[in-house]
Design an enzyme around this catalytic site. Structure first.
Site, short mmCIF file in Angstrom:
data_model
loop_
_atom_site.label_atom_id
_atom_site.label_comp_id
_atom_site.label_asym_id
_atom_site.label_seq_id
_atom_site.Cartn_x
_atom_site.Cartn_y
_atom_site.Cartn_z
N GLY A 8 0.49 -1.19 -0.04
CA GLY A 8 -0.45 -0.11 0.20
C GLY A 8 1.33 1.45 0.00
N THR A 10 1.72 3.20 -2.29
CA THR A 10 1.15 4.04 -3.06
C THR A 10 -0.43 4.96 -2.19
N GLN A 12 -2.26 6.88 1.27
CA GLN A 12 -1.54 8.55 1.78
C GLN A 12 -0.48 8.14 3.51
N ASP A 13 -0.89 6.90 4.56
CA ASP A 13 0.30 6.59 4.66
C ASP A 13 1.59 5.61 4.38
N LEU A 80 -0.15 -1.35 5.07
CA LEU A 80 -1.13 -0.98 5.11
C LEU A 80 -1.69 -1.34 3.85
N ALA A 82 -4.99 -1.85 1.78
CA ALA A 82 -6.86 -2.18 2.21
C ALA A 82 -7.07 -1.21 1.68
N SER A 84 -9.57 0.82 2.33
CA SER A 84 -9.68 1.70 3.83
C SER A 84 -10.98 2.62 3.93
N THR A 127 -7.23 -0.19 13.09
CA THR A 127 -7.77 1.29 13.60
C THR A 127 -8.79 0.82 13.80
N GLU A 129 -11.82 1.73 14.25
CA GLU A 129 -13.06 1.07 13.47
C GLU A 129 -13.58 0.17 14.68
N TYR A 151 -16.54 -3.03 6.86
CA TYR A 151 -14.50 -2.24 7.07
C TYR A 151 -13.87 -3.01 8.27
N LYS A 155 -11.20 -6.01 9.45
CA LYS A 155 -9.97 -5.21 10.24
C LYS A 155 -10.14 -6.42 11.35
P1 NAP Z 1 -5.02 4.00 1.39
O1 NAP Z 1 -4.56 5.85 1.43
O2 NAP Z 1 -6.79 4.13 1.22
O3 NAP Z 1 -4.57 3.11 1.29
C1 NAP Z 1 -5.16 2.16 0.68
C2 NAP Z 1 -3.82 1.49 0.15
O4 NAP Z 1 -3.52 0.75 -0.03
C3 NAP Z 1 -3.48 1.96 -1.26
O5 NAP Z 1 -2.12 1.70 -1.86
C4 NAP Z 1 -3.59 0.69 -2.19
O6 NAP Z 1 -3.14 0.63 -3.62
C5 NAP Z 1 -3.55 -0.16 -1.63
N1 NAP Z 1 -4.38 -1.33 -2.36
C6 NAP Z 1 -5.97 -1.31 -1.94
N2 NAP Z 1 -6.12 -2.32 -2.39
C7 NAP Z 1 -5.21 -3.57 -2.58
C8 NAP Z 1 -4.97 -4.49 -3.47
N3 NAP Z 1 -6.02 -5.33 -3.22
N4 NAP Z 1 -4.50 -5.16 -2.82
C9 NAP Z 1 -2.58 -4.19 -3.01
N5 NAP Z 1 -2.57 -3.07 -2.54
C10 NAP Z 1 -4.22 -2.77 -2.45
O7 NAP Z 1 -5.33 4.19 2.99
P2 NAP Z 1 -4.29 5.02 3.98
O8 NAP Z 1 -5.75 5.94 4.55
O9 NAP Z 1 -3.07 5.16 3.29
O10 NAP Z 1 -3.91 3.75 5.39
C11 NAP Z 1 -3.59 3.00 5.43
C12 NAP Z 1 -3.82 1.61 6.14
O11 NAP Z 1 -3.88 1.99 7.11
C13 NAP Z 1 -5.10 1.20 5.50
O12 NAP Z 1 -5.06 -0.71 5.70
C14 NAP Z 1 -6.30 1.69 6.46
O13 NAP Z 1 -6.91 0.94 6.08
C15 NAP Z 1 -5.25 1.72 7.34
N6 NAP Z 1 -6.08 2.49 8.14
C16 NAP Z 1 -6.21 4.10 8.65
C17 NAP Z 1 -6.55 5.25 9.03
C18 NAP Z 1 -6.71 6.87 8.58
O14 NAP Z 1 -7.35 7.16 9.24
N7 NAP Z 1 -5.80 6.96 7.60
C19 NAP Z 1 -6.71 5.02 10.50
C20 NAP Z 1 -6.66 3.63 10.77
C21 NAP Z 1 -6.24 2.51 9.68
P3 NAP Z 1 -4.15 1.73 -5.35
O15 NAP Z 1 -3.25 3.34 -5.04
O16 NAP Z 1 -3.77 1.05 -5.81
O17 NAP Z 1 -5.80 1.84 -4.93
O1 F7E Z 2 -15.87 9.62 8.05
C1 F7E Z 2 -18.70 11.33 8.73
C2 F7E Z 2 -19.47 9.62 8.64
O2 F7E Z 2 -15.16 9.10 5.93
C3 F7E Z 2 -15.56 10.21 9.23
C4 F7E Z 2 -10.70 5.98 7.71
O3 F7E Z 2 -9.55 5.97 6.92
O4 F7E Z 2 -10.43 6.38 9.42
C5 F7E Z 2 -10.93 6.43 8.39
O5 F7E Z 2 -12.81 5.98 8.16
C6 F7E Z 2 -17.22 10.35 9.54
C7 F7E Z 2 -17.99 9.35 9.54
O6 F7E Z 2 -13.14 8.42 8.25
C8 F7E Z 2 -19.61 12.81 4.98
O7 F7E Z 2 -20.33 9.08 9.09
C9 F7E Z 2 -19.71 12.62 7.39
O8 F7E Z 2 -18.99 8.77 10.93
O9 F7E Z 2 -13.87 10.25 6.77
P1 F7E Z 2 -14.15 9.35 6.88
P2 F7E Z 2 -14.24 6.99 9.25
O10 F7E Z 2 -15.04 6.30 8.44
O11 F7E Z 2 -13.99 7.17 10.69
C10 F7E Z 2 -10.73 5.00 10.20
C11 F7E Z 2 -9.82 4.62 11.10
C12 F7E Z 2 -9.96 4.18 9.66
O12 F7E Z 2 -9.43 3.03 9.71
C13 F7E Z 2 -10.52 3.80 7.38
O13 F7E Z 2 -9.76 2.97 7.41
O14 F7E Z 2 -17.88 11.55 8.81
N1 F7E Z 2 -19.59 12.08 7.40
N2 F7E Z 2 -20.09 13.29 6.04
C14 F7E Z 2 -19.19 11.29 5.98
N3 F7E Z 2 -18.06 11.06 5.93
C15 F7E Z 2 -17.60 10.54 5.03
N4 F7E Z 2 -16.40 9.72 4.34
N5 F7E Z 2 -17.70 11.69 3.38
C16 F7E Z 2 -19.27 12.52 3.52
O15 F7E Z 2 -19.46 13.41 3.00
#
Ligand code: NAP
Ligand code: F7E
Length: 363
Positions: A8, A10, A12-13, A80, A82, A84, A127, A129, A151, A155
């Protein structure tokens, strides 16, 4: 020189982590998926650099994962990759389970099959979540899990299989239970980035209105660049353990929205309740933010708030020294103000950057 493999890369993280590990002198390998578009925006600046290598692999394809692990022989794997997006997991639950749950098992087994279980440390991107329909606030490592989306359920499997392999095979594998972390590289459909982009576009006359779902949802939002440092710290710790990473401060979607528009030069006033709530420009009286039930989720997680005490004590993670909520909102809006200033609208490429800089719209 240590060798790291980031699935992963490519994302954000992945992009921030690759930069961090390169700066620490690692040989960094990342997995990418074959796509019809070759441009990888978040890592374009790293491609071609020495010690940065890309490999094709898919979380749904154990052979590709085994091949990469066999070729790279990593000291550390950061898993990383997923699907996501929580809302998308309701639309594609089986794909999400395959990638986010079974995919973790595939990585662990690839390490075992390659005979690296004693030498390779594994970080699993878990996460907040998992806490879902929360059973206590704030949430720490001992808070019961109650996943509340496909999701989160996927996870949760990832979390438990990592724990199982740690205990069954004595592997150094750990989960970081990370609360929401955002950045200027955040995907555009997550709520923070959706808001900062819209605030920038509305301020520059390129969008009329922003539609959101649940404005009262509460999150513990941090800056992604700060959080990837913790991923690395978790793998440098003397014991394999799971950690909550959070700021310990909670805000609503509404607050994020208010601050983002303020940074873009618009003061909002929120009136009404539920689906009738509106964000009105105090200056012009125009309705700029409306609620659309289209963005409501079948089940929504509404009260996430992390307690990072363990990470503070054992990893030296001090959120008070990290990017604050307000700084995070500001840096995201500033980046989007610049991006939007040169954004293509319809058939015209508007290059208004100089004008916006002059007027102070872009800071
Ligand atoms: P992201 O921006 O959505 O990046 C997800 C990465 O996974 C991308 O590189 C994507 O590739 C790759 N991917 C998706 N499906 C795949 C598959 N089938 N095979 C190989 N690669 C695949 O997510 P992020 O925000 O950086 O988060 C990184 C990780 O932390 C994820 O596992 C997410 O669930 C977890 N997480 C995120 C947060 C948060 O707030 N950001 C919080 C807690 C946990 P492509 O570029 O090709 O799509
Ligand atoms: O939603 C509310 C929505 O999609 C946050 C992922 O990185 O963090 C992320 O998941 C909140 C939710 O993130 C809209 O209902 C309101 O309550 O930005 P989100 P998420 O669902 O918290 C966790 C930790 C991960 O692990 C995940 O990978 O915002 N909300 N209005 C909205 N959300 C979106 N997307 N769009 C709206 O218009």
């Amino acid at each position: 020189m240590k060798t790291a493999l980031i699935t992963g890369v490519t994302g954000q993280d992945g992009s921030f982590l690759a930069e961090l590990l390169l700066s620490k002198g690692y040989d960094v390998h990342g997995t990418i998926r074959r796509s019809s578009v070759d441009f990888r925006e978040r890592i374009a600046h790293l491609e071609g650099r020495p010690h940065f290598h890309l490999h094709y692999a898919d979380m749904g394809d154990s052979m590709s994962l085994c091949q990469v692990v066999k070729n790279v022989v990593p000291d550390e794997i950061y898993n990383l990759a997923a699907q996501s997006h929580v809302q998308v997991s309701f639309d594609s639950p089986e794909f999400t389970a395959d990638v986010d749950a079974t995919g973790v098992l595939r990585v662990l087994e690839a390490v075992r099959l390659c005979g690296l279980e004693k030498s390779c440390r594994i970080y699993q991107a878990s996460t907040s979540e998992l806490y879902g329909k929360v059973e206590e606030v704030p949430q720490n490592e001992n808070t019961p899990f109650h996943p509340y989306s496909p999701y989160a359920v996927a996870k949760l499997y990832g979390f438990w299989i990592v724990k199982e392999y740690r205990e069954a095979y004595n592997m150094f594998c750990c989960s970081g239970i990370l609360f929401n972390h955002e950045s200027e590289r955040r995907g555009e459909t997550f709520v923070t980035r959706k808001i900062t982009l819209a605030a920038a576009r509305i301020a520059q006359g390129k969008q009329d209105k922003l539609y959101l779902g649940n404005l009262s949802s509460l999150r513990d939002w941090g800056y992604a660049k700060d959080y990837v440092e913790c991923m690395w710290k978790i793998l440098q710790h003397d014991q394999p353990e799971d950690f909550v990473i959070a700021t310990g401060v909670q805000h609503s979607v509404r607050e994020f929205c208010y601050l983002a528009f303020k940074r873009a030069g618009i003061e909002l006033e929120f009136v009404g309740e539920g689906a009738d709530e509106k964000g009105i420009d105090k200056n012009t009286g125009k309705i700029l933010v409306e609620v659309s039930p289209d963005f409501y989720r079948p089940t929504d997680v509404v009260n996430l708030w992390g307690d990072p005490t363990k990470a503070k004590e054992k990893l030296g993670w001090d959120p008070t020294k990290m990017t604050s909520f307000e700084e995070l909102v500001n840096l995201m809006v500033d980046a989007d103000m610049e991006k939007v200033a040169v954004e293509r609208v319809g058939d015209h490429v508007r290059t208004n950057l100089a004008e916006y800089l002059e007027k102070g719209i872009v800071k």
